[in-house]
Design an enzyme around this catalytic site. Structure first.
Site, mmCIF file in Angstrom:
data_model
loop_
_atom_site.group_PDB
_atom_site.id
_atom_site.type_symbol
_atom_site.label_atom_id
_atom_site.label_comp_id
_atom_site.label_asym_id
_atom_site.label_seq_id
_atom_site.Cartn_x
_atom_site.Cartn_y
_atom_site.Cartn_z
ATOM 1 N N GLY A 12 0.825 -1.206 0.000
ATOM 2 C CA GLY A 12 0.000 0.000 0.000
ATOM 3 C C GLY A 12 0.863 1.261 0.000
ATOM 4 O O GLY A 12 2.092 1.192 0.074
ATOM 5 N N ASP A 13 0.194 2.402 -0.143
ATOM 6 C CA ASP A 13 0.861 3.712 -0.148
ATOM 7 C C ASP A 13 1.859 3.860 -1.290
ATOM 8 O O ASP A 13 2.880 4.535 -1.153
ATOM 9 C CB ASP A 13 1.587 3.967 1.193
ATOM 10 C CG ASP A 13 0.663 3.790 2.379
ATOM 11 O OD1 ASP A 13 -0.459 4.316 2.311
ATOM 12 O OD2 ASP A 13 1.054 3.110 3.338
ATOM 13 N N LYS A 16 -1.147 5.562 -5.504
ATOM 14 C CA LYS A 16 -2.257 5.246 -6.414
ATOM 15 C C LYS A 16 -3.080 6.466 -6.780
ATOM 16 O O LYS A 16 -3.555 6.582 -7.888
ATOM 17 C CB LYS A 16 -3.196 4.224 -5.762
ATOM 18 C CG LYS A 16 -2.613 2.842 -5.686
ATOM 19 C CD LYS A 16 -3.574 1.894 -5.019
ATOM 20 C CE LYS A 16 -3.683 2.115 -3.545
ATOM 21 N NZ LYS A 16 -2.744 1.412 -2.708
ATOM 22 N N LYS A 18 -2.298 9.442 -7.374
ATOM 23 C CA LYS A 18 -1.731 10.190 -8.487
ATOM 24 C C LYS A 18 -2.018 9.485 -9.811
ATOM 25 O O LYS A 18 -2.365 10.110 -10.807
ATOM 26 C CB LYS A 18 -0.221 10.314 -8.282
ATOM 27 C CG LYS A 18 0.402 11.152 -9.337
ATOM 28 C CD LYS A 18 1.876 11.338 -9.085
ATOM 29 C CE LYS A 18 2.396 12.240 -10.147
ATOM 30 N NZ LYS A 18 3.653 11.805 -10.682
ATOM 31 N N ASN A 38 -9.592 3.185 5.882
ATOM 32 C CA ASN A 38 -8.214 2.840 6.244
ATOM 33 C C ASN A 38 -7.265 3.220 5.112
ATOM 34 O O ASN A 38 -6.060 3.223 5.274
ATOM 35 C CB ASN A 38 -8.062 1.340 6.563
ATOM 36 C CG ASN A 38 -8.640 0.443 5.494
ATOM 37 O OD1 ASN A 38 -9.384 0.886 4.639
ATOM 38 N ND2 ASN A 38 -8.305 -0.833 5.547
ATOM 39 N N GLY A 40 -5.632 5.758 2.166
ATOM 40 C CA GLY A 40 -5.283 7.168 2.161
ATOM 41 C C GLY A 40 -4.647 7.529 0.840
ATOM 42 O O GLY A 40 -3.599 7.016 0.488
ATOM 43 N N HIS A 41 -5.334 8.352 0.085
ATOM 44 C CA HIS A 41 -4.771 8.826 -1.178
ATOM 45 C C HIS A 41 -4.442 10.301 -1.022
ATOM 46 O O HIS A 41 -5.291 11.066 -0.564
ATOM 47 C CB HIS A 41 -5.809 8.775 -2.302
ATOM 48 C CG HIS A 41 -6.238 7.401 -2.674
ATOM 49 N ND1 HIS A 41 -5.385 6.345 -2.737
ATOM 50 C CD2 HIS A 41 -7.445 6.933 -3.046
ATOM 51 C CE1 HIS A 41 -6.056 5.278 -3.124
ATOM 52 N NE2 HIS A 41 -7.307 5.602 -3.306
ATOM 53 N N ARG A 142 -22.373 -12.879 8.988
ATOM 54 C CA ARG A 142 -23.757 -12.571 8.616
ATOM 55 C C ARG A 142 -24.505 -11.824 9.716
ATOM 56 O O ARG A 142 -25.697 -11.989 9.919
ATOM 57 C CB ARG A 142 -24.503 -13.849 8.193
ATOM 58 C CG ARG A 142 -23.950 -14.369 6.882
ATOM 59 C CD ARG A 142 -24.162 -15.827 6.700
ATOM 60 N NE ARG A 142 -23.422 -16.574 7.689
ATOM 61 C CZ ARG A 142 -23.345 -17.906 7.702
ATOM 62 N NH1 ARG A 142 -23.978 -18.598 6.798
ATOM 63 N NH2 ARG A 142 -22.645 -18.516 8.625
ATOM 64 N N GLN A 223 -5.141 -0.058 -0.112
ATOM 65 C CA GLN A 223 -4.047 -0.870 0.455
ATOM 66 C C GLN A 223 -3.187 -1.471 -0.669
ATOM 67 O O GLN A 223 -2.932 -0.789 -1.634
ATOM 68 C CB GLN A 223 -4.574 -1.964 1.386
ATOM 69 C CG GLN A 223 -5.207 -1.434 2.666
ATOM 70 C CD GLN A 223 -6.627 -0.958 2.466
ATOM 71 O OE1 GLN A 223 -7.441 -1.646 1.885
ATOM 72 N NE2 GLN A 223 -6.939 0.208 2.949
ATOM 73 N N ASP A 303 4.619 7.074 10.986
ATOM 74 C CA ASP A 303 5.780 6.950 10.105
ATOM 75 C C ASP A 303 5.724 5.598 9.412
ATOM 76 O O ASP A 303 5.380 4.592 10.035
ATOM 77 C CB ASP A 303 7.070 7.002 10.941
ATOM 78 C CG ASP A 303 7.541 8.432 11.153
ATOM 79 O OD1 ASP A 303 6.957 9.339 10.533
ATOM 80 O OD2 ASP A 303 8.477 8.619 11.939
ATOM 81 N N LEU A 331 10.231 7.644 -8.318
ATOM 82 C CA LEU A 331 11.616 7.406 -8.754
ATOM 83 C C LEU A 331 12.515 8.555 -8.315
ATOM 84 O O LEU A 331 13.685 8.354 -7.966
ATOM 85 C CB LEU A 331 11.653 7.245 -10.292
ATOM 86 C CG LEU A 331 13.011 6.883 -10.870
ATOM 87 C CD1 LEU A 331 13.484 5.511 -10.396
ATOM 88 C CD2 LEU A 331 12.984 6.915 -12.412
ATOM 89 N N ASP A 332 11.955 9.778 -8.288
ATOM 90 C CA ASP A 332 12.727 10.974 -7.904
ATOM 91 C C ASP A 332 13.295 10.877 -6.487
ATOM 92 O O ASP A 332 14.320 11.489 -6.188
ATOM 93 C CB ASP A 332 11.839 12.227 -8.016
ATOM 94 C CG ASP A 332 10.535 12.069 -7.242
ATOM 95 O OD1 ASP A 332 9.792 11.122 -7.543
ATOM 96 O OD2 ASP A 332 10.275 12.876 -6.328
ATOM 97 N N GLY A 412 6.471 7.868 -12.123
ATOM 98 C CA GLY A 412 6.267 9.100 -11.350
ATOM 99 C C GLY A 412 7.620 9.704 -11.028
ATOM 100 O O GLY A 412 8.480 9.029 -10.457
HETATM 101 P P1 IMP Z 1 -6.698 -2.360 9.009
HETATM 102 O O1 IMP Z 1 -6.903 -2.303 7.537
HETATM 103 O O2 IMP Z 1 -7.008 -1.052 9.703
HETATM 104 O O3 IMP Z 1 -7.398 -3.518 9.652
HETATM 105 O O4 IMP Z 1 -5.127 -2.608 9.288
HETATM 106 C C1 IMP Z 1 -4.503 -3.831 8.945
HETATM 107 C C2 IMP Z 1 -3.104 -3.610 8.398
HETATM 108 O O5 IMP Z 1 -3.183 -2.974 7.127
HETATM 109 C C3 IMP Z 1 -2.216 -2.698 9.253
HETATM 110 O O6 IMP Z 1 -0.871 -3.125 9.140
HETATM 111 C C4 IMP Z 1 -2.374 -1.341 8.590
HETATM 112 O O7 IMP Z 1 -1.284 -0.487 8.857
HETATM 113 C C5 IMP Z 1 -2.424 -1.761 7.149
HETATM 114 N N1 IMP Z 1 -3.108 -0.793 6.289
HETATM 115 C C6 IMP Z 1 -4.437 -0.564 6.207
HETATM 116 N N2 IMP Z 1 -4.696 0.372 5.301
HETATM 117 C C7 IMP Z 1 -3.521 0.726 4.759
HETATM 118 C C8 IMP Z 1 -3.147 1.643 3.701
HETATM 119 O O8 IMP Z 1 -3.966 2.299 3.060
HETATM 120 N N3 IMP Z 1 -1.834 1.719 3.451
HETATM 121 C C9 IMP Z 1 -0.912 0.977 4.105
HETATM 122 N N4 IMP Z 1 -1.204 0.130 5.073
HETATM 123 C C10 IMP Z 1 -2.505 -0.004 5.393
#
Ligand code: IMP
Length: 427
Positions: A12-13, A16, A18, A38, A40-41, A142, A223, A303, A331-332, A412
């Site tokens: 994740g992170d 996406k 962009k 959960n 974050g873009h 359910r 993710q 972090d 890449l930068d 990128g």
């Molecule tokens: P949850 O999705 O809140 O249940 O977290 C489960 C795991 O997925 C944890 O390690 C979170 O840090 C990770 N996680 C959830 N969403 C993201 C995301 O958007 N980026 C990176 N890690 C994520």
């Protein structure tokens, strides 16, 4: 029938937002198919920076219809505040569509997420604490609440009461917490229901009709591949399927309709939360990647753990997602290193292993085998074509492509909307 899936190839992170935004102008629908707030873009449009957690990033393109599919879990109060935040900045959100089959993150799901993590102590997953896991657990058990339930008070009351009967036992007897009162939860949910009613639709029908009419549909994964509950580093994963198959189950669009699967791949590796990470750096290089790459979670502000590029992970992502292309991001960030190590294989208990091991124990023991690539010091953020990159940057990209098993079709080179090199068009 162009249906594209865009997903994270690592943990994740990868950037996406962009990539989605780059395609925004030519896409008719942008659909989220799993996860919730959960994700974050960060999307940069002109001099404006937007942090989106739940809404598809296509919400920023006026021509585009943003869709929240049935596979997503929705915290209605987060949804409403994200919408009003955008409205205040002049973004029109009226085209949003929400599946009536998507599940609702209730306040008790958030409570259960937080207390469970606390209870687990050092065995915790490091979740985002947004109630994601408990909501998916209710779905599979359910006992979940769906968006459509918000429009039938009698059904909603029965469901909330049934769910709380068990959860209140847990909360009071195991976790030493106060019981949650069903009536208050129902009342809150009914109000939220009224506030989101205008967006609720049969999104499966709408998306399939759109594809029949040759509209361009982009499925946006939250993710990443290694956080997938089936294909990731279980149990250190999220509770949904960010991998390509999730785009089908999470929207009701069949696999034969998917034409392209694009993996977003960071030029190095990061992860948030607990779990194995073979190339993780604990030295000044890791600190520099974090600082230069701005590696701090958009959702949690935590972090990110940082490390070098891991080729077996990229190959694995190609395999489990059937990737047709990669979008290489950031890449930068690597500009200025004399040598850039890349993990080309692992050493596990004295043996060289080329592919990601399926066994959790083996992956915990995996030590990276590095190959060093010469770095570059020139600013690459203005490069518009692949040929404009410094020789060593080109060689680094080509090596990554060869090791990863799918063509790198975009790169990128900076955070801005235009700081991207397009090699092959996605549409
Ligand atoms: P949850 O999705 O809140 O249940 O977290 C489960 C795991 O997925 C944890 O390690 C979170 O840090 C990770 N996680 C959830 N969403 C993201 C995301 O958007 N980026 C990176 N890690 C994520």
């Amino acid at each position: 029938m162009p249906a594209l899936v865009l997903l994270g190839a690592q943990w994740g992170d990868e950037g996406k937002g962009k990539a989605t935004d780059l395609l925004g102008g030519s896409v008719d629908y942008v659909v989220r198919y799993q996860g919730g707030n959960n994700a974050g873009h960060t999307v940069v449009v002109g001099d404006q920076k937007y942090a989106l957690h739940l809404l598809p990033s296509g919400i920023l393109s006026p021509e585009c219809t943003p869709v929240i599919g049935n596979g997503v879990v929705i915290d209605p109060s987060v949804l409403l505040s994200e919408l009003s935040g955008l409205n205040e900045r002049g973004v029109d959100t009226s085209k949003l569509l929400i599946s009536g089959n998507a599940h609702i993150i209730t306040t008790y799901n958030v409570t259960v997420d937080k207390v469970t993590e606390r209870f687990l102590g050092k065995r915790k997953i490091g979740t985002t604490g947004r109630g994601i896991g408990p909501t998916y657990a209710d779905k599979i058990n359910r006992t979940g609440i769906r968006v459509q339930d918000l429009y039938d008070e009698s059904i909603l009351t029965q469901k909330v009461e049934a769910a709380l009967e068990i959860k209140n036992q847990l909360l009071t007897k195991l976790y030493n917490r106060r019981a949650i009162e069903a009536g208050q939860v129902v009342e809150e949910l009914l109000t939220h229901g009224e506030n989101i009613k205008q967006y609720v639709a049969d999104t499966t029908l709408i998306l399939n009709n759109a594809l029949d009419e040759d509209k361009v549909v982009l499925f946006e994964g939250g993710q990443g591949t290694l956080l997938d509950v089936d294909h990731g580093t279980y149990p250190f994963v999220t509770s949904s399927n960010p991998t390509a198959g999730g785009a089908c189950t999470g929207t009701g669009v069949g696999p034969t309709k998917i034409s392209r699967v694009i993996g977003i791949l960071k030029a190095y590796t990061t992860r948030v939360g607990a779990g194995p990470f073979p190339t993780e750096l604990f030295d000044e290089d890791g600190e520099a990647l974090r600082r230069i790459g701005g590696e701090r979670g958009v959702t949690t502000g935590r972090d990110r753990r940082c490390g070098w590029f891991d080729a077996p992970i990229a190959r694995y992502a190609t395999r489990v997602n059937g990737l047709t292309d990669f979008f290489l991001t950031k890449l930068d960030v690597l500009t200025g290193w004399e040598q850039i190590p890349v993990c080309v294989a692992y050493e596990i208990d004295g043996k060289r292993v080329e592919e990601l091991p399926y066994s959790q124990t083996d992956f915990h023991h995996a030590k990276p085998v590095y190959e060093n690539f010469p770095g570059w010091s020139e600013d690459i953020s203005k490069a518009k074509t692949f040929d404009e990159l410094p020789k060593n940057a080109k060689a680094y990209v080509k090596a990554l492509e060869e090791m990863s098993g799918a063509p790198i079709s975009a790169i990128g080179v900076g955070p801005g909307r235009t700081e991207t090199i397009e090699i092959n068009s996605f549409i």
